[in-house]
Design an enzyme around this catalytic site. Structure first.
Site, PDB file in Angstrom:
ATOM      1  NE  ARG A  83      -4.306  -1.377   0.125  1.00  0.00           N
ATOM      2  CZ  ARG A  83      -4.456  -2.450  -0.662  1.00  0.00           C
ATOM      3  NH1 ARG A  83      -3.521  -2.799  -1.511  1.00  0.00           N
ATOM      4  NH2 ARG A  83      -5.588  -3.149  -0.617  1.00  0.00           N
ATOM      5  CD  GLU A 114      -2.808   3.224  -5.147  1.00  0.00           C
ATOM      6  OE1 GLU A 114      -3.884   2.715  -5.531  1.00  0.00           O
ATOM      7  OE2 GLU A 114      -1.886   2.564  -4.675  1.00  0.00           O
ATOM      8  CG  HIS A 153      -3.098  -0.774  -6.616  1.00  0.00           C
ATOM      9  ND1 HIS A 153      -3.466  -0.127  -5.468  1.00  0.00           N
ATOM     10  CD2 HIS A 153      -3.081  -2.100  -6.287  1.00  0.00           C
ATOM     11  CE1 HIS A 153      -3.673  -1.005  -4.491  1.00  0.00           C
ATOM     12  NE2 HIS A 153      -3.439  -2.215  -4.977  1.00  0.00           N
TER      13      HIS A 153
HETATM   14  C1  DGY Z   1      -5.622  -6.103  -2.780  1.00  0.00           C
HETATM   15  O1  DGY Z   1      -6.373  -7.053  -3.075  1.00  0.00           O
HETATM   16  O2  DGY Z   1      -5.589  -5.625  -1.647  1.00  0.00           O
HETATM   17  C2  DGY Z   1      -4.705  -5.589  -3.847  1.00  0.00           C
HETATM   18  O3  DGY Z   1      -4.085  -4.419  -3.506  1.00  0.00           O
HETATM   19  C3  DGY Z   1      -5.400  -5.486  -5.177  1.00  0.00           C
HETATM   20  O4  DGY Z   1      -5.522  -6.759  -5.645  1.00  0.00           O
END
Ligand code: DGY
Length: 326
Positions: free
Chosen positions: A238, A267, A286
């Site tokens: 993240r 983002e 992402h």
């Molecule tokens: C999640 O699932 O948390 C990812 O960041 C996206 O697939």
């Protein structure tokens, strides 16, 4: 009997969408961009279930706006940092996520970023397209050795371990930092170390922690200063796990070698963000879990969680099982 009312914040891939539409009265947000907060507040009114993405902040006022009927929140992601979990738990609402099925896909991508940054794949592509390729050069676009290098993995859960397994094939030494990870005989070979030691010894540092108050800005100016000047930071976890301002400084001043980010804070990253001026940075939007097969399975798992919650059954994957009586 009337079908339960559900809001789905984006179109899902098939066959998950059709399966859902057969079973519930679904309002599916048709746009590519997420619904605004005011739209969400309006759409959740009187709902039985909500299926959302990681781009949708679901906080206590949103849950309150739903009224007392909301039986389930199903997030189509493994990370649930967009949802106020304590609020959902207080309200007795189970929250579902999609663990496991995106582990290998995400680990593949973390490794792809590691290799692309180490071997300057993006810079090489640009070099050719910009007409700079005039001859084979002995010192042209030199990168870093991967085989035999030290990889530091921060967060040694499912995805961190899958990255460690890939590293074995490259004969890498693997260190990991994860205060919550118990020694497990089934985990791939890796040495558990403190964060500082990992940062000082690693040629590559790959992040695989969830985002929570304890991991927010886990990598800041002090941690970046502890890394090798040649080190490469990879983030597929993240964005806010890394302090972006500090990362910009570290990359710009050559305090670390390079970074490869699939996640940013915020983002999407604004086009005028200083990070985008750097040549020693690779950035992607992402997409670490974005294979067709995996996104289809994520949608299916999110639908399964939602339908179970609507039927009053335990969710197959629930992040706040405290909501169920023992
Ligand atoms: C999640 O699932 O948390 C990812 O960041 C996206 O697939």
């Amino acid at each position: 009997m009337a079908k339960p009312k559900v809001f789905v914040t984006r179109r899902l891939p098939e066959p998950a969408l059709t399966q859902l539409l057969d079973r519930v009265q679904a309002d599916v947000w048709p746009h590519a961009l997420p619904p605004s907060r005011s739209t969400l507040l309006e759409k959740v009114r009187g709902l039985d279930g909500l299926l959302c993405l990681l781009t949708d902040p679901i906080d206590d006022p949103i849950m309150a706006a739903a009224g007392g009927r909301l039986k389930v929140i199903s997030n189509c992601a493994v990370g649930v940092d967009n949802i106020d979990l304590p609020a959902a738990t207080r309200r007795g609402i189970p929250v579902g996520n999609t663990p496991g099925i995106l582990t290998e896909t995400t680990a593949d991508f973390a490794f792809a970023l590691l290799m692309a940054a180490a071997r300057r794949v993006v810079a090489g592509d640009q070099f050719v397209r910009q007409g700079k390729w005039q001859t084979w050069g002995l010192t042209q676009l030199l990168g870093q050795e991967i085989s035999g290098a030290t990889l530091g993995i921060i967060g040694f859960g499912r995805i961190g371990q899958a990255v460690a397994r890939r590293a074995q094939g490259f004969n890498m030494r693997v260190l990991f930092y994860d205060p919550r990870h118990p020694a497990s005989p089934s985990a791939p070979p890796a040495e558990k170390v403190e964060l500082e030691e990992l940062l000082m010894q690693s040629d590559f540092v790959s992040l695989h922690t969830p985002l929570n108050p304890g991991t927010h800005h886990l990598i800041g100016a002090r941690q970046l200063a502890q890394m090798k000047p040649t080190a490469i930071l990879i983030n597929t976890a993240r964005g806010p796990v890394v302090d972006s301002q500090a990362l910009y400084q570290a990359l710009n001043t050559g305090q670390i070698g390079a970074a490869a980010l699939d996640v940013t804070d915020p983002e999407p990253v604004p086009l005028n963000h200083p990070l985008l001026t750097l040549e020693n940075l690779i950035i992607t939007p992402h997409i670490a879990s974005a294979s067709r097969a995996t996104r289809g399975k994520m949608a299916q798992m999110a639908v399964d969680n939602l339908l179970a919650g609507l039927a009053g059954q335990p969710l197959p994957n629930c992040v706040n099982p405290q909501v169920y009586p023992r």
